[in-house]
Design a protein around this motif. Structure first.
Motif, PDB file in Angstrom:
ATOM      1  N   THR A 254       0.847  -1.191   0.000  1.00 34.49           N
ATOM      2  CA  THR A 254       0.000   0.000   0.000  1.00 34.49           C
ATOM      3  C   THR A 254       0.880   1.239   0.000  1.00 34.49           C
ATOM      4  OG1 THR A 254      -0.127   0.069   2.424  1.00 34.49           O
ATOM      5  CG2 THR A 254      -1.835  -1.183   1.266  1.00 34.49           C
ATOM      6  N   ALA A 255       0.413   2.286  -0.672  1.00 28.26           N
ATOM      7  CA  ALA A 255       1.181   3.529  -0.739  1.00 28.26           C
ATOM      8  C   ALA A 255       0.244   4.677  -1.082  1.00 28.26           C
ATOM      9  CB  ALA A 255       2.283   3.428  -1.789  1.00 28.26           C
ATOM     10  N   ALA A 256       0.638   5.875  -0.699  1.00 29.63           N
ATOM     11  CA  ALA A 256      -0.117   7.065  -1.068  1.00 29.63           C
ATOM     12  C   ALA A 256      -0.010   7.282  -2.569  1.00 29.63           C
ATOM     13  CB  ALA A 256       0.413   8.283  -0.314  1.00 29.63           C
TER      14      ALA A 256
ATOM     15  N   HIS B  80      11.333  17.419 -30.893  1.00 34.77           N
ATOM     16  CA  HIS B  80      11.137  16.067 -30.393  1.00 34.77           C
ATOM     17  C   HIS B  80      12.343  15.700 -29.539  1.00 34.77           C
ATOM     18  CE1 HIS B  80      11.971  11.641 -30.836  1.00 34.77           C
ATOM     19  NE2 HIS B  80      10.788  11.636 -30.252  1.00 34.77           N
ATOM     20  N   LEU B  81      12.085  15.103 -28.380  1.00 35.77           N
ATOM     21  CA  LEU B  81      13.155  14.624 -27.510  1.00 35.77           C
ATOM     22  C   LEU B  81      12.929  13.140 -27.245  1.00 35.77           C
ATOM     23  CD1 LEU B  81      13.426  17.485 -24.843  1.00 35.77           C
ATOM     24  CD2 LEU B  81      14.964  17.053 -26.766  1.00 35.77           C
ATOM     25  N   PRO B  82      13.933  12.307 -27.434  1.00 36.48           N
ATOM     26  CA  PRO B  82      13.774  10.870 -27.162  1.00 36.48           C
ATOM     27  C   PRO B  82      13.809  10.590 -25.671  1.00 36.48           C
ATOM     28  CG  PRO B  82      16.027  11.330 -27.795  1.00 36.48           C
ATOM     29  CD  PRO B  82      15.279  12.631 -27.949  1.00 36.48           C
ATOM     30  N   VAL B  83      13.332   9.414 -25.303  1.00 32.33           N
ATOM     31  CA  VAL B  83      13.414   8.974 -23.912  1.00 32.33           C
ATOM     32  C   VAL B  83      14.879   8.829 -23.527  1.00 32.33           C
ATOM     33  CG1 VAL B  83      12.903   7.065 -22.325  1.00 32.33           C
ATOM     34  CG2 VAL B  83      11.191   7.800 -23.987  1.00 32.33           C
ATOM     35  N   LEU B  84      15.226   9.226 -22.321  1.00 32.50           N
ATOM     36  CA  LEU B  84      16.603   9.078 -21.863  1.00 32.50           C
ATOM     37  C   LEU B  84      16.913   7.593 -21.656  1.00 32.50           C
ATOM     38  CD1 LEU B  84      16.831  11.990 -19.263  1.00 32.50           C
ATOM     39  CD2 LEU B  84      17.536  11.979 -21.651  1.00 32.50           C
ATOM     40  N   PRO B  85      18.078   7.124 -22.090  1.00 31.92           N
ATOM     41  CA  PRO B  85      18.414   5.691 -21.998  1.00 31.92           C
ATOM     42  C   PRO B  85      18.888   5.280 -20.610  1.00 31.92           C
ATOM     43  CG  PRO B  85      20.215   6.875 -23.022  1.00 31.92           C
ATOM     44  CD  PRO B  85      19.123   7.895 -22.801  1.00 31.92           C
ATOM     45  N   SER B  86      18.144   5.668 -19.593  1.00 35.34           N
ATOM     46  CA  SER B  86      18.494   5.328 -18.217  1.00 35.34           C
ATOM     47  C   SER B  86      17.751   4.060 -17.805  1.00 35.34           C
ATOM     48  CB  SER B  86      18.138   6.480 -17.280  1.00 35.34           C
ATOM     49  OG  SER B  86      16.778   6.847 -17.429  1.00 35.34           O
ATOM     50  N   PRO B  87      18.173   3.401 -16.726  1.00 30.16           N
ATOM     51  CA  PRO B  87      17.520   2.152 -16.303  1.00 30.16           C
ATOM     52  C   PRO B  87      16.041   2.371 -15.969  1.00 30.16           C
ATOM     53  CG  PRO B  87      19.628   2.423 -15.204  1.00 30.16           C
ATOM     54  CD  PRO B  87      19.359   3.713 -15.908  1.00 30.16           C
TER      55      PRO B  87
ATOM     56  N   GLY C   2       4.948   6.024 -12.402  1.00 30.50           N
ATOM     57  CA  GLY C   2       4.942   7.404 -11.936  1.00 30.50           C
ATOM     58  C   GLY C   2       5.676   8.383 -12.822  1.00 30.50           C
ATOM     59  N   ALA C   3       6.154   7.950 -13.980  1.00 33.24           N
ATOM     60  CA  ALA C   3       6.962   8.827 -14.825  1.00 33.24           C
ATOM     61  C   ALA C   3       6.168  10.043 -15.302  1.00 33.24           C
ATOM     62  CB  ALA C   3       7.513   8.048 -16.013  1.00 33.24           C
ATOM     63  N   GLY C   4       4.925   9.834 -15.694  1.00 33.91           N
ATOM     64  CA  GLY C   4       4.101  10.942 -16.183  1.00 33.91           C
ATOM     65  C   GLY C   4       3.835  11.986 -15.112  1.00 33.91           C
TER      66      GLY C   4
ATOM     67  N   LEU D 127      14.120   9.549 -13.511  1.00 34.57           N
ATOM     68  CA  LEU D 127      14.380   9.195 -12.112  1.00 34.57           C
ATOM     69  C   LEU D 127      13.206   8.410 -11.533  1.00 34.57           C
ATOM     70  CD1 LEU D 127      15.977  12.530 -10.884  1.00 34.57           C
ATOM     71  CD2 LEU D 127      17.095  10.297 -10.898  1.00 34.57           C
ATOM     72  N   ALA D 128      11.985   8.818 -11.858  1.00 28.11           N
ATOM     73  CA  ALA D 128      10.797   8.098 -11.371  1.00 28.11           C
ATOM     74  C   ALA D 128      10.742   6.696 -11.960  1.00 28.11           C
ATOM     75  CB  ALA D 128       9.533   8.882 -11.716  1.00 28.11           C
ATOM     76  N   ALA D 129      11.041   6.572 -13.253  1.00 27.21           N
ATOM     77  CA  ALA D 129      10.989   5.268 -13.918  1.00 27.21           C
ATOM     78  C   ALA D 129      12.065   4.316 -13.391  1.00 27.21           C
ATOM     79  CB  ALA D 129      11.145   5.442 -15.424  1.00 27.21           C
ATOM     80  N   GLY D 130      13.120   4.867 -12.839  1.00 24.34           N
ATOM     81  CA  GLY D 130      14.185   4.030 -12.292  1.00 24.34           C
ATOM     82  C   GLY D 130      13.976   3.639 -10.848  1.00 24.34           C
ATOM     83  N   SER D 131      12.840   4.027 -10.287  1.00 25.33           N
ATOM     84  CA  SER D 131      12.530   3.728  -8.885  1.00 25.33           C
ATOM     85  C   SER D 131      11.400   2.715  -8.792  1.00 25.33           C
ATOM     86  CB  SER D 131      12.134   5.024  -8.159  1.00 25.33           C
ATOM     87  OG  SER D 131      11.585   4.759  -6.891  1.00 25.33           O
ATOM     88  N   GLU D 132      11.437   1.861  -7.788  1.00 25.56           N
ATOM     89  CA  GLU D 132      10.341   0.911  -7.580  1.00 25.56           C
ATOM     90  C   GLU D 132       9.076   1.629  -7.125  1.00 25.56           C
ATOM     91  OE1 GLU D 132      11.427  -2.203  -4.948  1.00 25.56           O
ATOM     92  OE2 GLU D 132      12.860  -3.124  -6.329  1.00 25.56           O
ATOM     93  N   ASP D 133       9.233   2.757  -6.427  1.00 23.64           N
ATOM     94  CA  ASP D 133       8.079   3.502  -5.940  1.00 23.64           C
ATOM     95  C   ASP D 133       7.541   4.423  -7.030  1.00 23.64           C
ATOM     96  OD1 ASP D 133       8.280   2.389  -3.355  1.00 23.64           O
ATOM     97  OD2 ASP D 133       9.850   3.839  -2.839  1.00 23.64           O
TER      98      ASP D 133
END
Length: 363
Positions: free
Chosen positions: A90-92, A292-299, A305-307, A337-343
């Motif tokens: 569970t999370a906010a 146009h900007l591509p997605v950053l190639p980060s993990p 939560g990326a949006g 940064l959000a996409a690279g986090s489990e939360d």
């Protein structure tokens, strides 16, 4: 700004004359540790001298959904009609609340207007949001109504099998309940709306505050139709491909269609468009500048939560006076940064963290 500094600042906003020992006790830290945090806030310009005089600056008001996210995931294959071993988290959550948390973690003065029930879920939402630095003073707490919940069930690979959302309490966020907050809303430097609000409330907000920078998160294809009559009042719109197609009627098939879509939205009155293209990145336009900007190639660990991070970063960038191209790059870094986090919301989000991403993955 660290999480602890955000917590100190929140308490100081509530009571600028609070005694230092009482402030330390409420935080559960020593007075010497508190002094270190206060000194840091003074160096950053958030606290101005004695008496904890706080810097007054631009603030954003975010209005929309807040809910408890309840996620269940089985260890293996789901067996229908049976009890399945797995885990429940569970999370906010909630679109508006998540945007507000991202915005607050970036250091912006952020006030959230939403509705929660007078129940344990509602209390947890308020407490978690306050700890993240959001001003929750104007949240509507209602007796006899349950706090919004989003319940999802996932298989062993993480694929969502089904979900149930109960957001009926947001219908209570009516123009009659918003009207007493006119002073707060009218003085905001940016208003952020999500389409979980009722059509009536959205219409009232667009009509009354259309002269302010209005940022709109479209939430879903089903809910995006609510904003069609009010496109001329929107300063910044962030739809995904399907939501944009629903509004403009143009099939977004490839790069050649992006300028056509942007032109349609500008003719409709939208000042700035940030079109989310999923794995293809974003296309942004204000009618004069577009790219146009591509997605950053980060993990990538969790894209949920990326949006919300992207929108929070756009609002922060606007409050900081960033130009549009810099705003887009900054928002992409926060989304990464959000996409690279489990939360869903990355607790370590900051301008410095976003800058490090841009240095590692320039765009």
């Amino acid at each position: 700004m660290t999480e602890r500094e955000q917590e100190v600042l929140r308490l100081l906003r509530e009571d600028p004359m609070i005694p230092q020992q009482e402030l330390a006790d409420r935080l559960g830290i020593s007075r010497s540790a508190l002094a270190t945090h206060i000194s840091s806030l003074m160096r950053q310009g958030y606290v101005m001298g004695r008496g904890y005089v706080l810097r007054e600056g631009p603030y954003a008001v975010v209005i929309g959904g807040a809910n408890m996210d309840i996620c269940g995931r089985v260890h293996g294959e789901l067996r229908g009609g049976d009890s399945n071993p797995g885990w429940v988290h569970t999370a906010a959550g909630g679109v508006a609340r998540n945007i507000a948390e991202n915005l607050a973690r970036l250091g912006s003065d952020t006030r959230l207007i939403t509705a929660v029930g007078n129940d344990p879920h509602g209390q947890r939402l308020i407490e978690a949001s306050q700890l993240a630095g959001i001003n929750m003073r104007h949240v509507l707490v209602l007796d006899g109504q349950p706090t919004s919940c989003y319940l999802s069930l996932h298989d062993g690979s993480g694929e969502m099998l089904c979900a149930i959302n109960d957001m009926s309490i947001l219908e209570s966020l009516t123009p009659q309940r918003l009207a007493p907050l006119d002073g707060l809303l009218g003085a905001a430097h940016a208003l952020v709306l999500d389409t979980n609000l009722s059509s009536q409330s959205l219409g009232w907000l667009f009509d009354r505050y259309g002269h302010l920078p209005l940022f709109v998160d479209t939430v879903s294809v089903a809910k995006v139709e609510k904003i069609r009559p009010w496109l001329p009042a929107i300063h910044t719109l962030k739809p995904n491909r399907l939501e944009a197609e629903r509004l403009c009627g143009i099939t977004i098939a490839g790069p050649e269609s992006w300028p056509m879509v942007a032109a349609w939205f500008h003719r409709a009155g939208v000042k700035r468009l940030f079109l989310s293209l999923g794995g293809q990145g974003i296309y942004y336009s204000d009618g004069e500048q577009q790219a146009h900007l591509p997605v950053l190639p980060s993990p990538v660990v969790n894209v949920t939560g990326a949006g919300d991070a992207f929108m929070g970063a756009l609002v922060h960038a606007w409050l900081q006076g960033m130009p549009m191209d810099q705003s887009a790059r900054f928002a992409l870094a926060c989304a990464a940064l959000a996409a690279g986090s489990e939360d869903t919301v990355f607790a370590g989000l900051s301008r410095a963290a976003a800058q490090r991403v841009l240095e590692e993955y320039p765009c």
